[in-house]
Design a protein around this motif. Structure first.
Motif, PDB file in Angstrom:
ATOM      1  N   ASP A  70      65.970  99.781  72.383  1.00  0.00           N
ATOM      2  CA  ASP A  70      64.854 100.085  71.670  1.00  0.00           C
ATOM      3  C   ASP A  70      63.467  99.943  72.054  1.00  0.00           C
ATOM      4  O   ASP A  70      62.934 100.714  71.791  1.00  0.00           O
ATOM      5  CB  ASP A  70      65.184  99.680  70.087  1.00  0.00           C
ATOM      6  CG  ASP A  70      64.415 100.412  69.101  1.00  0.00           C
ATOM      7  OD1 ASP A  70      64.005 101.549  69.179  1.00  0.00           O
ATOM      8  OD2 ASP A  70      64.172  99.809  67.977  1.00  0.00           O
ATOM      9  N   ASP A 102      58.780  97.424  68.259  1.00  0.00           N
ATOM     10  CA  ASP A 102      59.919  96.751  67.715  1.00  0.00           C
ATOM     11  C   ASP A 102      59.806  95.145  67.536  1.00  0.00           C
ATOM     12  O   ASP A 102      60.841  94.387  67.450  1.00  0.00           O
ATOM     13  CB  ASP A 102      60.895  96.790  68.880  1.00  0.00           C
ATOM     14  CG  ASP A 102      62.502  96.723  68.461  1.00  0.00           C
ATOM     15  OD1 ASP A 102      62.865  97.064  67.298  1.00  0.00           O
ATOM     16  OD2 ASP A 102      63.417  96.146  69.389  1.00  0.00           O
ATOM     17  N   HIS A 121      60.493  98.493  63.035  1.00  0.00           N
ATOM     18  CA  HIS A 121      61.132  98.813  61.454  1.00  0.00           C
ATOM     19  C   HIS A 121      61.960  97.701  60.884  1.00  0.00           C
ATOM     20  O   HIS A 121      62.903  98.110  60.404  1.00  0.00           O
ATOM     21  CB  HIS A 121      62.180 100.095  62.285  1.00  0.00           C
ATOM     22  CG  HIS A 121      63.026  99.484  63.186  1.00  0.00           C
ATOM     23  ND1 HIS A 121      64.441  99.293  62.903  1.00  0.00           N
ATOM     24  CD2 HIS A 121      62.716  98.976  64.384  1.00  0.00           C
ATOM     25  CE1 HIS A 121      65.204  98.859  63.950  1.00  0.00           C
ATOM     26  NE2 HIS A 121      64.161  98.743  64.933  1.00  0.00           N
ATOM     27  N   HIS A 122      61.510  96.557  61.100  1.00  0.00           N
ATOM     28  CA  HIS A 122      62.095  95.458  60.512  1.00  0.00           C
ATOM     29  C   HIS A 122      61.611  95.265  59.112  1.00  0.00           C
ATOM     30  O   HIS A 122      62.063  94.462  58.487  1.00  0.00           O
ATOM     31  CB  HIS A 122      62.192  94.338  61.505  1.00  0.00           C
ATOM     32  CG  HIS A 122      62.774  94.515  62.701  1.00  0.00           C
ATOM     33  ND1 HIS A 122      62.397  95.047  63.899  1.00  0.00           N
ATOM     34  CD2 HIS A 122      64.168  94.449  63.006  1.00  0.00           C
ATOM     35  CE1 HIS A 122      63.115  95.005  64.800  1.00  0.00           C
ATOM     36  NE2 HIS A 122      64.363  94.829  64.196  1.00  0.00           N
ATOM     37  N   ALA A 126      62.502 101.570  66.272  1.00  0.00           N
ATOM     38  CA  ALA A 126      61.102 101.609  67.047  1.00  0.00           C
ATOM     39  C   ALA A 126      60.803 102.898  67.588  1.00  0.00           C
ATOM     40  O   ALA A 126      59.891 103.430  67.576  1.00  0.00           O
ATOM     41  CB  ALA A 126      60.667 100.291  67.799  1.00  0.00           C
ATOM     42  N   ASP A 157      70.723 100.836  68.035  1.00  0.00           N
ATOM     43  CA  ASP A 157      69.968  99.757  67.624  1.00  0.00           C
ATOM     44  C   ASP A 157      70.393  99.615  66.205  1.00  0.00           C
ATOM     45  O   ASP A 157      70.232  98.264  65.502  1.00  0.00           O
ATOM     46  CB  ASP A 157      68.551 100.201  67.361  1.00  0.00           C
ATOM     47  CG  ASP A 157      67.547  99.218  67.393  1.00  0.00           C
ATOM     48  OD1 ASP A 157      67.622  98.176  68.225  1.00  0.00           O
ATOM     49  OD2 ASP A 157      66.685  99.013  66.709  1.00  0.00           O
TER      50      ASP A 157
HETATM   51 MN   LIG Z   1      64.837  97.864  67.295  1.00  0.00          MN
END
Ligand SMILES: [Mn+2]
Length: 271
Positions: A16, A59, A67-68, A79, A105
């Motif tokens: 990713d 990421d 995207h966390h 990401a 991912d």
């Molecule tokens: Mn990721």
């Protein structure tokens, strides 16, 4: 985006993060960006991820290309997808690549086998990170693989457009599909269309007749007929009896068969 930019991702960059970097460098105007690495989740100097437009976090860091964060996280986001949507959302080949990255991912069940097979992009990335303890070197080393992956996906997209010109016909063995073009993926696409015999003529006049490997077909009768139809051409029946060739990228010839694709189809219909 500024020219003297820095792209930041986490140590031991994964598919990713690498796809995100590749997208920014090839499509996001950041070809010459420096690379920097942080502990996963963090940012450079602990500052907010997007506070400096010249420093782009992917990421990691909770910014526009991460995207966390709970408000972004989800099984259909990664990401690379966020980057793709920002830099080249109309590109169908990229859409397919991003779909794969999203599946990996997020550990979609169907992707686990593909990810753990004996020869996979993930395996290359893992080994590449082992060979290059310096993560910037690891990234630069693996990015050409993404160029190749993209070239292949573009070819597949183009092939699908051209496949409307295919000829479908019946043979003594079953359904056949004939196609005029140079794309290497056309045979696999023929199987997807339900054919068990694939016929191709390239722009250089090279001809191929192949049978799906699990169909138990012996092409010897076809070999005998094409030799009658064009005795001067250097026909080659592969020892497996599943592949009949007259010129190929591995075996280029200057004087191809005089048969057109239509004529070859007619010959095969009569076998
Ligand atoms: Mn990721």
């Amino acid at each position: 985006m500024a020219t003297m930019a820095t792209i930041v991702t986490h140590f031991s960059p994964d598919l990713d993060g690498l796809m995100s970097i590749w997208l920014l460098k090839r499509f996001g105007g950041l070809a010459d960006a420096d690379l920097a690495f942080v502990v996963a989740g963090q940012t450079i100097d602990g500052l907010p991820a997007d506070h400096d437009p010249a420093v782009v976090h992917v990421d990691t860091g909770g910014g526009r290309f991460d995207h966390h964060q709970p408000e972004v996280a989800g099984p259909d986001v990664c990401a690379a997808k966020l980057v793709w949507q920002a830099v080249a959302p109309q590109d169908e080949a990229l859409r397919r690549m991003v779909a794969y990255v999203t599946a990996v991912d997020n550990a979609y069940p169907g992707q686990r086998a593909a990810a753990q097979g004996p020869f996979t992009l993930l395996g290359l990335i893992w080994g590449n990170n082992m060979l290059h303890p310096n993560p910037a070197e690891a990234v630069e080393s693996i990015l050409p693989s993404f160029d190749a992956w993209y070239a292949w996906n573009k070819e597949c997209v183009e092939l699908e457009h051209q496949f409307v010109n295919r000829i479908e016909f019946q043979t003594r063995w079953g359904k056949a599909l004939a196609f005029e073009g140079d794309q290497g993926g056309s045979r696999a696409l023929a199987w997807e269309h339900g054919a068990i015999i694939f016929v191709r003529r390239t722009s250089r006049g090279w001809l191929e007749v192949s049978a799906r490997s699990d169909a138990g077909i012996d092409l010897t009768p076809a070999y005998l007929r094409v030799r009658e139809a064009d005795p001067a051409a250097p026909w080659f029946l592969h020892p497996s009896k599943r592949l009949l060739l007259c010129g190929s990228p591995k075996s280029p010839i200057d004087r191809p068969s005089r048969l057109t694709l239509r004529e070859l189809v007619d010959v095969l219909r009569q076998v």
